[in-house]
Design a protein around this motif. Structure first.
Motif, PDB file in Angstrom:
ATOM      1  N   SER A  15     -21.482  -6.526  37.369  1.00  9.37           N
ATOM      2  CA  SER A  15     -20.458  -7.007  36.436  1.00  9.37           C
ATOM      3  C   SER A  15     -20.616  -8.508  36.234  1.00  9.37           C
ATOM      4  O   SER A  15     -21.483  -9.154  36.840  1.00  9.37           O
ATOM      5  CB  SER A  15     -19.052  -6.649  36.940  1.00  9.37           C
ATOM      6  N   TYR A 156     -14.086 -19.955  50.314  1.00  9.51           N
ATOM      7  CA  TYR A 156     -14.928 -20.018  49.110  1.00  9.51           C
ATOM      8  C   TYR A 156     -15.560 -21.402  48.958  1.00  9.51           C
ATOM      9  O   TYR A 156     -16.762 -21.536  48.710  1.00  9.51           O
ATOM     10  CB  TYR A 156     -14.056 -19.676  47.895  1.00  9.51           C
ATOM     11  N   VAL A 189     -14.967 -19.084  34.543  1.00  9.75           N
ATOM     12  CA  VAL A 189     -15.606 -18.163  33.611  1.00  9.75           C
ATOM     13  C   VAL A 189     -14.689 -16.949  33.540  1.00  9.75           C
ATOM     14  O   VAL A 189     -14.175 -16.507  34.577  1.00  9.75           O
ATOM     15  CB  VAL A 189     -16.980 -17.713  34.157  1.00  9.75           C
ATOM     16  N   THR A 191     -14.129 -13.602  33.953  1.00  9.35           N
ATOM     17  CA  THR A 191     -14.731 -12.389  34.521  1.00  9.35           C
ATOM     18  C   THR A 191     -13.680 -11.717  35.395  1.00  9.35           C
ATOM     19  O   THR A 191     -12.627 -12.311  35.672  1.00  9.35           O
ATOM     20  CB  THR A 191     -15.945 -12.720  35.417  1.00  9.35           C
TER      21      THR A 191
HETATM   22  P1  NAD Z   1     -17.510 -10.397  39.396  1.00 10.17           P
HETATM   23  O1  NAD Z   1     -16.426  -9.959  40.325  1.00 10.17           O
HETATM   24  O2  NAD Z   1     -17.497  -9.949  37.984  1.00 10.17           O
HETATM   25  O3  NAD Z   1     -18.921 -10.059  40.020  1.00 10.17           O
HETATM   26  C1  NAD Z   1     -19.180 -10.140  41.397  1.00 10.17           C
HETATM   27  C2  NAD Z   1     -20.349  -9.224  41.707  1.00 10.17           C
HETATM   28  O4  NAD Z   1     -20.603  -9.276  43.113  1.00 10.17           O
HETATM   29  C3  NAD Z   1     -20.063  -7.753  41.370  1.00 10.17           C
HETATM   30  O5  NAD Z   1     -21.227  -7.151  40.870  1.00 10.17           O
HETATM   31  C4  NAD Z   1     -19.704  -7.162  42.738  1.00 10.17           C
HETATM   32  O6  NAD Z   1     -19.913  -5.764  42.829  1.00 10.17           O
HETATM   33  C5  NAD Z   1     -20.672  -7.946  43.595  1.00 10.17           C
HETATM   34  N1  NAD Z   1     -20.344  -7.893  45.010  1.00 10.17           N
HETATM   35  C6  NAD Z   1     -19.185  -8.183  45.625  1.00 10.17           C
HETATM   36  N2  NAD Z   1     -19.288  -7.963  46.950  1.00 10.17           N
HETATM   37  C7  NAD Z   1     -20.557  -7.541  47.168  1.00 10.17           C
HETATM   38  C8  NAD Z   1     -21.276  -7.159  48.331  1.00 10.17           C
HETATM   39  N3  NAD Z   1     -20.726  -7.164  49.548  1.00 10.17           N
HETATM   40  N4  NAD Z   1     -22.559  -6.751  48.179  1.00 10.17           N
HETATM   41  C9  NAD Z   1     -23.135  -6.711  46.944  1.00 10.17           C
HETATM   42  N5  NAD Z   1     -22.503  -7.093  45.815  1.00 10.17           N
HETATM   43  C10 NAD Z   1     -21.232  -7.485  45.934  1.00 10.17           C
HETATM   44  O7  NAD Z   1     -17.479 -11.992  39.469  1.00 10.17           O
HETATM   45  P2  NAD Z   1     -18.267 -13.143  38.688  1.00 10.17           P
HETATM   46  O8  NAD Z   1     -17.249 -14.076  38.186  1.00 10.17           O
HETATM   47  O9  NAD Z   1     -19.286 -12.612  37.764  1.00 10.17           O
HETATM   48  O10 NAD Z   1     -18.957 -13.869  39.927  1.00 10.17           O
HETATM   49  C11 NAD Z   1     -20.327 -13.974  40.109  1.00 10.17           C
HETATM   50  C12 NAD Z   1     -20.627 -15.258  40.889  1.00 10.17           C
HETATM   51  O11 NAD Z   1     -20.204 -16.375  40.123  1.00 10.17           O
HETATM   52  C13 NAD Z   1     -19.904 -15.361  42.230  1.00 10.17           C
HETATM   53  O12 NAD Z   1     -20.778 -15.895  43.207  1.00 10.17           O
HETATM   54  C14 NAD Z   1     -18.786 -16.341  41.944  1.00 10.17           C
HETATM   55  O13 NAD Z   1     -18.379 -17.032  43.092  1.00 10.17           O
HETATM   56  C15 NAD Z   1     -19.451 -17.246  40.934  1.00 10.17           C
HETATM   57  N6  NAD Z   1     -18.519 -18.017  40.124  1.00 10.17           N
HETATM   58  C16 NAD Z   1     -17.648 -17.399  39.276  1.00 10.17           C
HETATM   59  C17 NAD Z   1     -16.790 -18.180  38.534  1.00 10.17           C
HETATM   60  C18 NAD Z   1     -15.813 -17.559  37.590  1.00 10.17           C
HETATM   61  O14 NAD Z   1     -14.975 -18.292  37.061  1.00 10.17           O
HETATM   62  N7  NAD Z   1     -15.872 -16.263  37.336  1.00 10.17           N
HETATM   63  C19 NAD Z   1     -16.806 -19.565  38.651  1.00 10.17           C
HETATM   64  C20 NAD Z   1     -17.704 -20.157  39.514  1.00 10.17           C
HETATM   65  C21 NAD Z   1     -18.571 -19.372  40.242  1.00 10.17           C
END
Ligand code: NAD
Length: 261
Positions: A15, A156, A189, A191
């Motif tokens: 995702s 985090y 972002v 999501t």
């Molecule tokens: P999301 O929840 O859409 O995706 C997270 C993904 O990680 C999913 O595919 C989930 O199944 C997977 N995941 C979770 N636990 C897992 C595990 N134990 N083993 C394997 N996969 C696992 O979130 P996102 O926003 O797309 O986040 C992706 C990355 O971006 C993360 O590292 C997050 O910290 C980082 N991030 C997100 C944002 C934001 O605003 N969304 C901002 C900064 C950084």
């Protein structure tokens, strides 16, 4: 098709940001290993969609990023299936929001395992092959929280600062092998990860949903807009390109100006 005949492993790509990066690499011709949790039929639809839309091969590996043995097996499985792991995106991540005195220790340890230690294990397993082929791209999805902190996110923020340090260390070790290692650091972002933390932030700060969105999330982001997953994926494609081969050890912000303040 700048990535034809290359293979990309993208953790947490069922995702959000990871899925967008996986699809963007597939569009450039790379074979893809998707990873993450979710509904089996939805994951299969994403996997098949990548193959159909871009004419590449895609496999799904359900390795749990909190389990080192599964992580090592995932890299071995990718190398066995496709012959190499050339692009490694450490993107899997989870969030938990709580005042530190109430922060459950098992949550802290889970976030360190998934958001930080998993990158150590994937890199450790993928580097020998990259070194042998003298080419590799390691891209770690960090966060604005790898550069600055926010209250109630102790695990985090700790994990993401650690990920930035790991990235710099690996960049130095691999600099003469044609392998780069960089962080992409998004602000907020839109999501599922962001959407899911709204209820806890409402509780922790005693706010309404609208207050959390405007006064907490976008308050930090001077552009007052969420970053999109496609913008991040475009940055990942650039970092994978030949033009970016001198970018290594960098922590590249895409945060609407958040960390400029
Ligand atoms: P999301 O929840 O859409 O995706 C997270 C993904 O990680 C999913 O595919 C989930 O199944 C997977 N995941 C979770 N636990 C897992 C595990 N134990 N083993 C394997 N996969 C696992 O979130 P996102 O926003 O797309 O986040 C992706 C990355 O971006 C993360 O590292 C997050 O910290 C980082 N991030 C997100 C944002 C934001 O605003 N969304 C901002 C900064 C950084």
């Amino acid at each position: 098709m700048s990535l034809a005949a290359k293979t990309a492993v993208v953790t947490g790509s069922t995702s959000g940001i990871g899925l967008a990066i996986a699809r963007a690499f597939a569009k450039e011709g790379a074979n893809i290993v998707i990873n993450g949790f979710g509904d089996a039929a939805a994951i299969e639809a994403e996997r098949a969609g990548i193959e159909k839309d871009f004419g590449v091969k895609a496999i799904y590996d359900g390795a749990d990023m909190s389990k080192p043995a599964e992580i090592t097996a995932m890299i071995a499985n990718a190398e066995k299936t496709f012959g190499s792991v050339d692009l490694l995106v450490n993107n899997a991540g989870v969030q938990f929001v709580s005042p530190i005195e109430d922060f459950p220790p098992e949550k802290f340890e889970q976030i360190i395992a998934i958001n930080l230690a998993s990158a150590f294990y994937t890199i450790r397993a993928a580097v020998p092959g990259m070194k042998a082929r003298k080419w590799g791209r390691i891209i770690n999805t960090a966060s604005a929280h790898s550069l600055v902190a926010s209250p109630f996110k102790s695990a985090y923020v700790t994990a993401k600062h650690g990920l930035a340090g790991l990235t710099k260390t690996v960049a130095l070790e691999l600099a003469t092998f044609g392998i780069t290692a960089n962080c992409i650091s998004p602000g907020y972002v839109w999501t599922p990860l962001v959407e899911k933390q709204i209820p806890d932030t409402m509780k922790a700060r005693n706010m309404t949903k609208e207050q959390v969105m405007n006064d907490v999330l976008l308050a930090a982001q001077p552009t007052k807009q969420f970053v999109t997953v496609d913008e991040l994926a475009a940055l990942a494609v650039f970092l994978a390109s030949d033009s970016a081969k001198q970018i290594t050890g960098a922590n590249i912000s895409m945060d609407g100006g958040w960390t400029a303040a």
